[in-house]
Design an enzyme around this catalytic site. Sequence first.
Site, PDB file in Angstrom:
ATOM      1  N   ASP A  98      -7.078   3.257  -7.909  1.00 55.76           N
ATOM      2  CA  ASP A  98      -8.280   3.272  -7.326  1.00 55.76           C
ATOM      3  C   ASP A  98      -8.761   4.722  -7.555  1.00 55.76           C
ATOM      4  O   ASP A  98      -8.842   5.633  -6.697  1.00 55.76           O
ATOM      5  CB  ASP A  98      -8.279   3.123  -5.855  1.00 55.76           C
ATOM      6  CG  ASP A  98      -9.467   2.972  -5.074  1.00 55.76           C
ATOM      7  OD1 ASP A  98     -10.759   3.128  -5.704  1.00 55.76           O
ATOM      8  OD2 ASP A  98      -9.701   2.733  -3.746  1.00 55.76           O
TER       9      ASP A  98
ATOM     10  N   THR B 116      -5.810  -8.414   6.909  1.00 58.60           N
ATOM     11  CA  THR B 116      -5.938  -8.374   8.072  1.00 58.60           C
ATOM     12  C   THR B 116      -5.656  -9.716   8.976  1.00 58.60           C
ATOM     13  O   THR B 116      -5.250  -9.619  10.084  1.00 58.60           O
ATOM     14  CB  THR B 116      -7.354  -7.832   8.517  1.00 58.60           C
ATOM     15  OG1 THR B 116      -7.590  -6.764   8.306  1.00 58.60           O
ATOM     16  CG2 THR B 116      -8.025  -8.079  10.051  1.00 58.60           C
TER      17      THR B 116
ATOM     18  N   ASP C 292      -0.985  -1.590  -4.180  1.00 65.84           N
ATOM     19  CA  ASP C 292      -2.296  -1.642  -3.650  1.00 65.84           C
ATOM     20  C   ASP C 292      -2.917  -0.043  -3.306  1.00 65.84           C
ATOM     21  O   ASP C 292      -2.152   0.591  -2.889  1.00 65.84           O
ATOM     22  CB  ASP C 292      -2.239  -2.269  -2.019  1.00 65.84           C
ATOM     23  CG  ASP C 292      -3.840  -2.714  -1.970  1.00 65.84           C
ATOM     24  OD1 ASP C 292      -4.721  -2.847  -2.569  1.00 65.84           O
ATOM     25  OD2 ASP C 292      -3.856  -2.988  -0.525  1.00 65.84           O
ATOM     26  N   HIS C 293      -4.080   0.075  -4.126  1.00 62.51           N
ATOM     27  CA  HIS C 293      -4.830   1.303  -3.622  1.00 62.51           C
ATOM     28  C   HIS C 293      -3.843   2.519  -4.154  1.00 62.51           C
ATOM     29  O   HIS C 293      -3.749   3.480  -3.336  1.00 62.51           O
ATOM     30  CB  HIS C 293      -5.194   1.740  -2.360  1.00 62.51           C
ATOM     31  CG  HIS C 293      -6.511   0.676  -2.184  1.00 62.51           C
ATOM     32  ND1 HIS C 293      -7.831   0.970  -2.608  1.00 62.51           N
ATOM     33  CD2 HIS C 293      -6.468  -0.535  -1.505  1.00 62.51           C
ATOM     34  CE1 HIS C 293      -8.633  -0.079  -2.263  1.00 62.51           C
ATOM     35  NE2 HIS C 293      -7.926  -0.691  -1.474  1.00 62.51           N
TER      36      HIS C 293
ATOM     37  N   SER D 117       0.851  -1.234   0.081  1.00 59.87           N
ATOM     38  CA  SER D 117      -0.012  -0.053   0.089  1.00 59.87           C
ATOM     39  C   SER D 117       0.911   1.253  -0.035  1.00 59.87           C
ATOM     40  O   SER D 117       2.211   1.192   0.110  1.00 59.87           O
ATOM     41  CB  SER D 117      -0.930  -0.146   1.129  1.00 59.87           C
ATOM     42  OG  SER D 117       0.099  -0.030   2.434  1.00 59.87           O
TER      43      SER D 117
ATOM     44  N   HIS E 290     -12.587  -2.758   4.677  1.00 58.56           N
ATOM     45  CA  HIS E 290     -11.069  -2.815   4.868  1.00 58.56           C
ATOM     46  C   HIS E 290     -11.286  -3.064   6.606  1.00 58.56           C
ATOM     47  O   HIS E 290     -12.158  -2.457   7.079  1.00 58.56           O
ATOM     48  CB  HIS E 290     -10.320  -1.855   4.174  1.00 58.56           C
ATOM     49  CG  HIS E 290     -10.264  -1.835   2.813  1.00 58.56           C
ATOM     50  ND1 HIS E 290     -10.895  -0.869   2.071  1.00 58.56           N
ATOM     51  CD2 HIS E 290      -9.567  -2.773   2.019  1.00 58.56           C
ATOM     52  CE1 HIS E 290     -10.441  -1.204   0.759  1.00 58.56           C
ATOM     53  NE2 HIS E 290      -9.647  -2.244   0.896  1.00 58.56           N
TER      54      HIS E 290
ATOM     55  N   HIS F 242     -11.603  -7.107  -2.645  1.00 58.08           N
ATOM     56  CA  HIS F 242     -10.974  -6.463  -1.329  1.00 58.08           C
ATOM     57  C   HIS F 242     -11.591  -6.754  -0.300  1.00 58.08           C
ATOM     58  O   HIS F 242     -12.880  -7.479  -0.040  1.00 58.08           O
ATOM     59  CB  HIS F 242     -10.816  -5.150  -1.677  1.00 58.08           C
ATOM     60  CG  HIS F 242      -9.807  -4.663  -2.759  1.00 58.08           C
ATOM     61  ND1 HIS F 242      -9.075  -3.652  -2.487  1.00 58.08           N
ATOM     62  CD2 HIS F 242      -9.855  -4.744  -3.935  1.00 58.08           C
ATOM     63  CE1 HIS F 242      -8.184  -3.502  -3.620  1.00 58.08           C
ATOM     64  NE2 HIS F 242      -8.760  -4.364  -4.487  1.00 58.08           N
TER      65      HIS F 242
HETATM   66 ZN   LIG Z   1      -8.505  -2.811  -0.680  1.00 57.70          ZN
END
Ligand SMILES: [Zn+2]
Length: 339
Positions: A105, A272, A83-84, A50, A192, A226
């Site tokens: 995104d 997570t 990511d994103h 990320s 998320h 996601h």
């Molecule tokens: Zn995501």
Amino acid sequence: MALIPMRVLLDHAAENGYGVGAFNVNNMEQIQAIMAAAQETDSPVIVQASRGARSYSDDNYLRHLMIAASELNPGIPIAMHQDHGNSPETCKSAVDMGFTSVMMDGSLEEDGKTPASWDYNVAVTKKVVEFAHAKGVTVEAELGCLGGIEDGQGAGLSEEEAQDHLTDPEEAGEFVKLTGCDALAVAIGTSHGAYKFKKKPTGQVLRMDVIREIHKRMPNCHMVMHGSSSVPKELIDIINEFGGEMPETYGVPVEDIQEGIKHGVRKINVDTDNRLAMTGAVRKLLATQKGHFDPRDYLKPARAAMQEVVAARMVQFGQAGNAGKVEQKTLADMVKYYS
Ligand SMILES: [Zn+2]
């Protein structure tokens, strides 16, 4: 094996009916856990970072971890994914750094919080597709908004509000056609972070029917789920047993992900669960071995706990056993493919 374009993995997964877990990396122990799990299960793998991970690791540490992972695991195809990405500039910097895949995104504006308009999303995604495909790099896009916030990214929608921002199957076809993206992240009611659902999700809140409908309309579209950690109770229990205070919460059941894989889901983002596994292991070690002070004493069990979760997902998603079967295409091959 060098890092390979993510599209190659997704195409192989589609041809062979499996899904590929995308696991987030911020530091050495996490990338080691992912690669050990890939070795253990003979899996191709998507490693993703990320914006938060890139700033935490100062980019250059991360870049060298990726290089080390590919050098030490010559038999494992690895896609390195941003990511994103919140803007074309973020995606461009990832491409320049050697990522083989980026997510633009555009479902949110550049602040990573405000839901964006259709026109904005199409425009920024198209822009990223243009420069990324010119280098053979894969592009994931997102339509609709997920709940929650993670790493500062997200509209902060509640479980209920997220239901108003689901991906519209009819719009999805138009969006993929207009942008030329390789993969589409869909909003189906997930969030998320660890707090996805207040009780075990039913089809009313976890809208697998949206995935089935998109797949029916676009059988060749690679979908991305996601916020797809399963948040196992066992992992929360370990954290709480050794001093943590996490309220009861529910994630996305693995059976639902497997159902998604039957209907076009090819990339599944899991972060997570790995965070929970590592934190539980660290808490347990420090609570039970009170004289220990060497970081390796708690990072080793943390790494092993994450490896266990990642390996389990690789088997559950069906990517296990496929490492040697993926064609070794390069970014240059993909440049030709796109043009
Ligand atoms: Zn995501």
